[in-house]
Design a protein around this motif. Structure first.
Motif, short mmCIF file in Angstrom:
data_model
loop_
_atom_site.label_atom_id
_atom_site.label_comp_id
_atom_site.label_asym_id
_atom_site.label_seq_id
_atom_site.Cartn_x
_atom_site.Cartn_y
_atom_site.Cartn_z
N GLN A 254 0.82 -1.21 0.00
CA GLN A 254 0.00 0.00 0.00
C GLN A 254 0.86 1.26 0.00
O GLN A 254 0.55 2.24 -0.69
CB GLN A 254 -0.93 0.00 1.22
CG GLN A 254 -1.98 -1.09 1.22
CD GLN A 254 -1.44 -2.45 1.62
OE1 GLN A 254 -0.31 -2.56 2.13
NE2 GLN A 254 -2.22 -3.49 1.38
N ALA A 258 1.03 4.09 -2.99
CA ALA A 258 0.78 5.50 -2.69
C ALA A 258 1.96 6.37 -3.14
O ALA A 258 1.77 7.44 -3.73
CB ALA A 258 0.53 5.69 -1.19
N LEU A 284 -5.48 11.48 -7.01
CA LEU A 284 -5.40 10.51 -5.92
C LEU A 284 -6.78 10.01 -5.52
O LEU A 284 -6.96 8.82 -5.23
CB LEU A 284 -4.69 11.13 -4.72
CG LEU A 284 -3.21 11.46 -4.92
CD1 LEU A 284 -2.64 12.14 -3.67
CD2 LEU A 284 -2.40 10.21 -5.26
N GLN A 288 -7.77 6.14 -5.62
CA GLN A 288 -8.23 5.48 -4.39
C GLN A 288 -9.59 4.84 -4.59
O GLN A 288 -9.86 3.73 -4.10
CB GLN A 288 -8.25 6.50 -3.25
CG GLN A 288 -6.86 6.91 -2.77
CD GLN A 288 -6.86 8.19 -1.96
OE1 GLN A 288 -7.92 8.79 -1.71
NE2 GLN A 288 -5.68 8.64 -1.57
#
Length: 299
Positions: A254, A258, A284, A288
């Motif tokens: 993760q 990111a 983003l 997401q």
């Protein structure tokens, strides 16, 4: 609404990775490696003096029903690290997902055969029914320490698009640097041509590529537009995804995702005239949401 959907479809179509297998891709690995080495020597002037400010050369061509081109670059990563990305459909999916139009990528395997299903759509996932899938077969054609080549292929795409080809080649030029080549192309029929023309005459009419085709009256560069411009923008986005992917290797899955998303966005912002579409927070948020949909199995 119908015209908006067609424009969104065309914008997503132009984002598909559709990389051409060059003429030497069918040669034995030794011959293909020699051809890549010769190309590196030939392109030294372009790699040292270009609009990118880094050792990178991009070219594109347009035929009656086909667009194609090549990207050559020197990367500050060893060949084993760069090539590892293309040895696995799962890693390739992580790389391709960084592109703002890629909504999802699913690796699949059956025996020794690896494929990936790429879902591409508009940069903002607000309207349903605009995401479409293409299944690519991954093939490793050479995995020597001195030369690596992988190909992806898909016979058909949305509407009348066809003959998607991807090739990635790499060779070491020092212990920590690698010379890479991305060849790319796709063919299209009448339906795809109409959709692309609509997009390029509306939402995409002011967008430019990277190839300089002349000068404006004030002496500033005149950049390629149209289908070639769209192709150049998107192949640059995938090249920058390769850079972003290789730049971050520490942390949990993760944390790495990111970091790579932020890195990719920062790299694209170096070329705002060609590549700026969303601000960082929008990008983003979209990604997401894509990751959340993938986790729950929703489109």
């Amino acid at each position: 609404m119908h015209r908006r959907i067609i424009r969104a479809w065309a914008a997503g179509l132009l984002a598909l990775p559709c990389l051409l297998v060059p003429s030497h891709a069918l040669e034995p690995p030794a011959s293909a490696a020699a051809a890549l080495q010769a190309k590196h020597i030939e392109l030294q002037p372009q790699l040292r003096d270009n609009i990118f400010g880094e050792p990178l050369h991009l070219s594109s061509r347009e035929g009656q029903s086909r667009v194609e081109g090549d990207v050559y670059a020197e990367m500050a990563y060893p060949i084993d690290a760069v090539a590892a990305t293309f040895k696995s459909a799962a890693r390739l999916c992580e790389l391709l997902f960084l592109h703002l139009n890629v909504r999802r990528c699913e690796p699949e395997s059956a025996g020794n055969r690896e494929t990936l299903v790429l879902s591409v759509g508009p940069k903002r996932a607000r309207v349903s029914g605009q995401v479409y899938d293409i299944t690519y077969a991954l093939r490793i054609e050479s995995a020597e320490a001195s030369y690596f080549r992988a190909t992806l292929s898909a016979a058909e795409g949305p509407l009348s698009t066809r003959d998607y080809r991807i090739v990635f080649e790499a060779m070491p030029i020092s212990g920590s640097h690698t010379f890479i080549h991305l060849g790319y192309a796709y063919s299209y029929g009448t339906m795809a041509k109409l959709a692309m023309n609509l997009y390029l005459s509306t939402a995409g009419r002011a967008k430019i590529g990277f190839t300089v085709v002349g000068k404006q009256p004030d002496g500033k560069p005149l950049y390629v537009r149209g289908e070639r411009g769209s192709l150049e923008r998107n192949v640059m986005r995938y090249y920058l995804a390769l850079l972003a992917y290789n730049s971050i290797n520490a942390g949990s899955p993760q944390e790495k995702m990111a970091g790579r998303l932020r890195k990719w966005f920062a790299l694209t912002e170096r070329y705002p005239a060609q590549l700026h579409e969303l601000d960082l927070n929008e990008y983003l948020e979209e990604k997401q949401a894509d990751l959340a949909r993938a986790t729950t199995g929703h489109r």
